[in-house]
Design a protein around this motif. Structure first.
Motif, short mmCIF file in Angstrom:
data_model
loop_
_atom_site.label_atom_id
_atom_site.label_comp_id
_atom_site.label_asym_id
_atom_site.label_seq_id
_atom_site.Cartn_x
_atom_site.Cartn_y
_atom_site.Cartn_z
N LEU A 278 0.83 -1.21 0.00
CA LEU A 278 0.00 0.00 0.00
C LEU A 278 0.87 1.26 0.00
N LYS A 282 1.16 4.05 -2.96
CA LYS A 282 0.97 5.46 -2.62
C LYS A 282 2.10 6.30 -3.20
N PHE A 289 -4.13 5.61 0.23
CA PHE A 289 -4.99 4.43 0.20
C PHE A 289 -5.40 4.06 1.62
N ASN A 291 -6.55 1.52 4.79
CA ASN A 291 -6.09 0.20 5.23
C ASN A 291 -7.17 -0.85 4.97
N ALA A 320 -6.73 -1.82 -3.74
CA ALA A 320 -6.42 -0.41 -3.47
C ALA A 320 -7.00 0.49 -4.56
#
Length: 406
Positions: A278, A282, A289, A291, A320
């Motif tokens: 993630l 990003k 994004f 969790n 995501a």
């Protein structure tokens, strides 16, 4: 030191306007610990006497046991084989004990000329481990060249690896350096070495023995200084009759054999890798994004991951991209194969009779739910249950608890 402490206690009693004070040492632990009590003058109480001292001495025995237990739990945390600590080495992120052992081995062999053979399923991160060996070695400033031996036919792979001279074959209009020469002074990583043909294997064996290569069509050799790391998804390179492998080359490659575990064998790494991916997305997109929800993370941990880390990265990227800002990534955003293969079911366990058995069954369920809610992080699960880490580990052993799919 004792005089300094006495002065401190007297000053404290003076500040508090105490009429009487008592300090009792607690014989426990590695640091000096004391029980301090005082009586304020405003309370008009009498001074401490022998009965008060006896009561404190009884209390000190209990405090001594408590302090020793706390210090032992701290040692257990420090000595835990990195299971609850993040390990990050050259893009390899893990908290799995076996992967930590592999990374320690990487650090030991990185500055040697030993050849390394990485074995493991496709997508387990063998390329990252090979890169880690390169980046932690004294060759880090040199090139790191990756070759997928399964992606090219043998004649093309041979000319790509070893180069060729003008006129060596139709279309060879100029001399061309091979990838081994490109990696001179650095490292070359040969993935799926079991798919290389016998001609390539013979040339590779000569390179490892003599430290030199001969381009296709040339009559002379060129000296090279290159480290070779190989990888295979086969359990045994010598056991496949359809893809014969030169025995001498196998024994030349396996100075160090590293068996890379599958993602299913390291479920504690899944939350860590998910967070890492993630963050990586990003940085690539500039978008924040959310969790994963607890339910979605539980599904990820339970899934068997036949495609290993590569499949996890793809699933995280997909979820995501489909996610909404400000909303946790839910189960519905996971790929269909993950959802269908991770239906939540209760483990069937023997139920004891009587009140004691009912309590034990309830305790087992509570411990299992806390572990799953915290993705099997024992420290956080113990905190949520109000247990010490050692106490939680004892209950895990007592009830035979394991992560789903383990």
């Amino acid at each position: 030191a004792e005089n300094s402490r006495r002065k401190t206690w007297v000053e404290m009693a003076g500040t508090r306007q105490a009429s009487s004070l008592m300090v009792v040492p607690i014989p426990a632990g590695t640091s000096r610990t004391y029980l301090y009590l005082d009586r304020l003058a405003a309370g008009h109480h009498s001074a401490f006497g022998p009965s008060h001292l006896n009561l404190c001495l009884a209390l000190v025995n209990q405090l001594s046991t408590l302090i020793e237990r706390i210090e032992q739990e701290k040692k257990d945390l420090l000595n835990e084989d990195a299971l609850d600590r993040r390990i990050y080495l050259a893009d390899v992120v893990t908290q799995n004990a076996e992967m930590v052992r592999i990374l320690k081995l990487v650090e030991k062999v990185s500055n040697t000329d030993l050849t390394v053979l990485l074995q493991g399923e496709t997508g387990t991160g063998k390329t990252l481990i090979a890169r880690a060996i390169h980046l932690t070695s004294d060759r880090a400033e040199g090139a790191f060249v990756t070759v997928d031996c399964a992606a090219l036919p043998e004649n093309l792979l041979e000319s790509e690896l070893f180069g060729y001279v003008k006129g060596a074959f139709t279309g060879a209009q100029i001399d061309k350096k091979g990838l081994f020469e490109e990696a001179d002074g650095g490292t070359i990583f040969l993935d799926e070495i079991g798919k290389a043909g016998l001609g390539v294997q013979r040339r590779l064996l000569h390179l490892l023995d003599r430290g030199e290569v001969r381009p296709v069509g040339s009559t002379s050799y060129r000296k090279l200084n290159v480290r070779v790391i190989c990888a295979t998804s086969k359990e045994n390179l010598l056991s496949d009759p359809e893809a014969p492998f030169i025995k001498d080359l196998f024994y030349r490659l396996n100075d160090i054999i590293v068996q890379v575990p599958s993602l299913a064998d390291r479920p504690e790494d899944i939350p860590l890798l998910t967070e890492y991916f993630l963050e990586m997305f990003k940085n690539q997109t500039g978008r924040e994004f959310p969790n994963f929800s607890r339910a979605a993370m539980q599904r990820l941990v339970r899934y068997s991951w036949p495609g290993n880390v590569r499949e996890l990265e793809k699933a995280v990227r997909r979820a995501a991209i489909l996610s909404e800002d400000g909303e946790a990534i839910g189960v519905e955003l996971l790929p269909a194969e993950i959802i269908s293969n991770t239906e939540v079911t209760s483990k069937q366990v023997p139920t004891s009779d009587g009140l004691r058995g009912t309590v034990q069954d309830m305790e087992r369920r509570m411990v299992l739910e806390a572990l799953e809610a915290n993705n099997w992080n024992k420290t956080r699960a113990a905190e949520s249950l109000g247990l010490s880490r050692k106490g939680l580990k004892n209950k895990i052993t007592r009830y035979g608890l394991t992560p789903r799919g383990a």
